[in-house]
Design an enzyme around this catalytic site. Sequence first.
Site, PDB file in Angstrom:
ATOM      1  N   LYS A 130      -2.577  -2.315   7.606  1.00 56.87           N
ATOM      2  CA  LYS A 130      -4.005  -2.106   7.811  1.00 56.87           C
ATOM      3  C   LYS A 130      -4.542  -3.142   8.797  1.00 56.87           C
ATOM      4  O   LYS A 130      -4.298  -4.334   8.650  1.00 56.87           O
ATOM      5  CB  LYS A 130      -4.739  -2.227   6.470  1.00 56.87           C
ATOM      6  CG  LYS A 130      -6.197  -1.832   6.523  1.00 56.87           C
ATOM      7  CD  LYS A 130      -6.801  -1.878   5.132  1.00 56.87           C
ATOM      8  CE  LYS A 130      -8.259  -1.450   5.139  1.00 56.87           C
ATOM      9  NZ  LYS A 130      -8.845  -1.488   3.766  1.00 56.87           N
ATOM     10  N   ARG A 160      -0.798  -2.252  -6.481  1.00 56.72           N
ATOM     11  CA  ARG A 160      -1.090  -3.365  -5.566  1.00 56.72           C
ATOM     12  C   ARG A 160      -2.131  -4.299  -6.185  1.00 56.72           C
ATOM     13  O   ARG A 160      -1.976  -5.520  -6.133  1.00 56.72           O
ATOM     14  CB  ARG A 160      -1.567  -2.806  -4.228  1.00 56.72           C
ATOM     15  CG  ARG A 160      -2.018  -3.849  -3.211  1.00 56.72           C
ATOM     16  CD  ARG A 160      -2.311  -3.176  -1.863  1.00 56.72           C
ATOM     17  NE  ARG A 160      -3.132  -3.995  -1.002  1.00 56.72           N
ATOM     18  CZ  ARG A 160      -2.663  -4.940  -0.191  1.00 56.72           C
ATOM     19  NH1 ARG A 160      -1.365  -5.183  -0.153  1.00 56.72           N
ATOM     20  NH2 ARG A 160      -3.472  -5.634   0.587  1.00 56.72           N
ATOM     21  N   TYR A 208      -9.929 -10.485  -7.328  1.00 54.45           N
ATOM     22  CA  TYR A 208      -8.973 -10.350  -8.431  1.00 54.45           C
ATOM     23  C   TYR A 208      -9.168 -11.426  -9.498  1.00 54.45           C
ATOM     24  O   TYR A 208      -8.689 -11.274 -10.620  1.00 54.45           O
ATOM     25  CB  TYR A 208      -7.538 -10.382  -7.890  1.00 54.45           C
ATOM     26  CG  TYR A 208      -7.249  -9.240  -6.963  1.00 54.45           C
ATOM     27  CD1 TYR A 208      -7.151  -7.936  -7.432  1.00 54.45           C
ATOM     28  CD2 TYR A 208      -7.099  -9.449  -5.594  1.00 54.45           C
ATOM     29  CE1 TYR A 208      -6.918  -6.871  -6.583  1.00 54.45           C
ATOM     30  CE2 TYR A 208      -6.855  -8.389  -4.726  1.00 54.45           C
ATOM     31  CZ  TYR A 208      -6.769  -7.109  -5.228  1.00 54.45           C
ATOM     32  OH  TYR A 208      -6.539  -6.054  -4.375  1.00 54.45           O
ATOM     33  N   ARG A 228       0.861  -1.181   0.000  1.00 51.57           N
ATOM     34  CA  ARG A 228       0.000   0.000   0.000  1.00 51.57           C
ATOM     35  C   ARG A 228       0.897   1.230   0.000  1.00 51.57           C
ATOM     36  O   ARG A 228       2.084   1.145   0.340  1.00 51.57           O
ATOM     37  CB  ARG A 228      -0.910   0.001   1.226  1.00 51.57           C
ATOM     38  CG  ARG A 228      -1.892  -1.165   1.298  1.00 51.57           C
ATOM     39  CD  ARG A 228      -2.746  -1.079   2.555  1.00 51.57           C
ATOM     40  NE  ARG A 228      -3.729  -2.161   2.627  1.00 51.57           N
ATOM     41  CZ  ARG A 228      -3.508  -3.346   3.197  1.00 51.57           C
ATOM     42  NH1 ARG A 228      -2.318  -3.592   3.762  1.00 51.57           N
ATOM     43  NH2 ARG A 228      -4.448  -4.270   3.227  1.00 51.57           N
ATOM     44  N   HIS A 274      -2.403   2.820  -5.639  1.00 53.85           N
ATOM     45  CA  HIS A 274      -2.990   1.557  -5.181  1.00 53.85           C
ATOM     46  C   HIS A 274      -3.221   0.583  -6.326  1.00 53.85           C
ATOM     47  O   HIS A 274      -3.325  -0.628  -6.106  1.00 53.85           O
ATOM     48  CB  HIS A 274      -4.310   1.835  -4.459  1.00 53.85           C
ATOM     49  CG  HIS A 274      -4.680   0.770  -3.471  1.00 53.85           C
ATOM     50  ND1 HIS A 274      -3.979   0.556  -2.303  1.00 53.85           N
ATOM     51  CD2 HIS A 274      -5.677  -0.152  -3.485  1.00 53.85           C
ATOM     52  CE1 HIS A 274      -4.524  -0.438  -1.644  1.00 53.85           C
ATOM     53  NE2 HIS A 274      -5.559  -0.895  -2.330  1.00 53.85           N
ATOM     54  N   HIS A 312      -4.652 -10.235   3.479  1.00 55.71           N
ATOM     55  CA  HIS A 312      -6.102 -10.297   3.600  1.00 55.71           C
ATOM     56  C   HIS A 312      -6.511 -11.305   4.675  1.00 55.71           C
ATOM     57  O   HIS A 312      -5.983 -12.419   4.712  1.00 55.71           O
ATOM     58  CB  HIS A 312      -6.749 -10.716   2.270  1.00 55.71           C
ATOM     59  CG  HIS A 312      -6.592  -9.697   1.190  1.00 55.71           C
ATOM     60  ND1 HIS A 312      -6.672 -10.000  -0.160  1.00 55.71           N
ATOM     61  CD2 HIS A 312      -6.368  -8.351   1.253  1.00 55.71           C
ATOM     62  CE1 HIS A 312      -6.512  -8.905  -0.875  1.00 55.71           C
ATOM     63  NE2 HIS A 312      -6.315  -7.893  -0.049  1.00 55.71           N
TER      64      HIS A 312
END
Length: 333
Positions: free
Chosen positions: A171, A280, A312, A146, A277, A303
């Site tokens: 995050k 990424r 994705y 990120r 972003h 994640h």
Amino acid sequence: MENKIKFRPNPNLRLMDQVRQVLRYHHYSLRTEKTYCDWIARFIRFHKCQIHPSQMGKNEIEAFLSNLATDLKVSSSTQRQALNAIIFLYRQVLDIEVSDQLEPIKARKYNRPPVVMTKNEVRKVLQNMSDTHLLMAKLLYGCGLRLMECVQLRVLDVDFDRNLVYVRGAKGGKDRVVNLPVNVKEELKNHIARVKDLHDKDILDGCGEVYIPEALARKYPNAAKEFRWKYVFPSRDLSADPRSGIRRRHHVLESGLQKAVKTAVEKSGITKKVSCHTFRHSFATHLLENGINIRIVQELMGHSDVKTTEIYTHVMEKDISRALSPIDSLWEV
């Protein structure tokens, strides 16, 4: 079980100063502090500053959040951010329990697929960048970082011997480990060597400290002057810490890289809505296209749920040539 004592802000301070005091007690980042304070101030201004928040409740909160959705048309994530800030004000600062049955008009949530560049488009963008911004963009794409993860990277987070990059406090407060791309290794080594020269000069000038978390600063008083804690991408100028007032060399502003990427995209002639972003998103998509197991991609992206990674699969390039049409198979029976 012994009840945990809740921190209480100084009642003699103004409300917003109390908010900042509690945020800092709980070690919220400066970015989160600014965001929460902005939302709380907007909440108070929405009600024309006529009533103290302690005298407001469910109805006033719902009215503010509904206004964001109906009049300002904010996204669902923005509305949720505003809600989190207001809940923090009431529960952590004012010590007033807010009803869990808040029912504001909810902002519409759009499940849009992420924007992804092809490998050729990534190459074009990188070819239109240079110097430090080019290196940072390579890390965004090569490691799936990120924007702020790249900007806040420290020297000790890079393991050249094992070709690894440690992403700390990402995050959700989660740490993860990603591979250091071979094509970036030597360039990053040379860059860090230049950062070492800058650090040595700062030490001689008596200003070689860097910000480190308060708990570590208390435990290791000299750590702030150690090179390993230096930001990989330090700012050009010294600046005063907004909280402590100490003059340090902080990391670069993220806006510099954002502007460099925007300029490179325009020069490349790419019409997609590309941001930092997007690198990424492209990282994850290209790994899946290369046959990497989705569970590994999930871990590299950090994640919590594989469903987040599955998005994705909807934008990756697929070879549909092997999908034989049913009518073509009729004569093979």
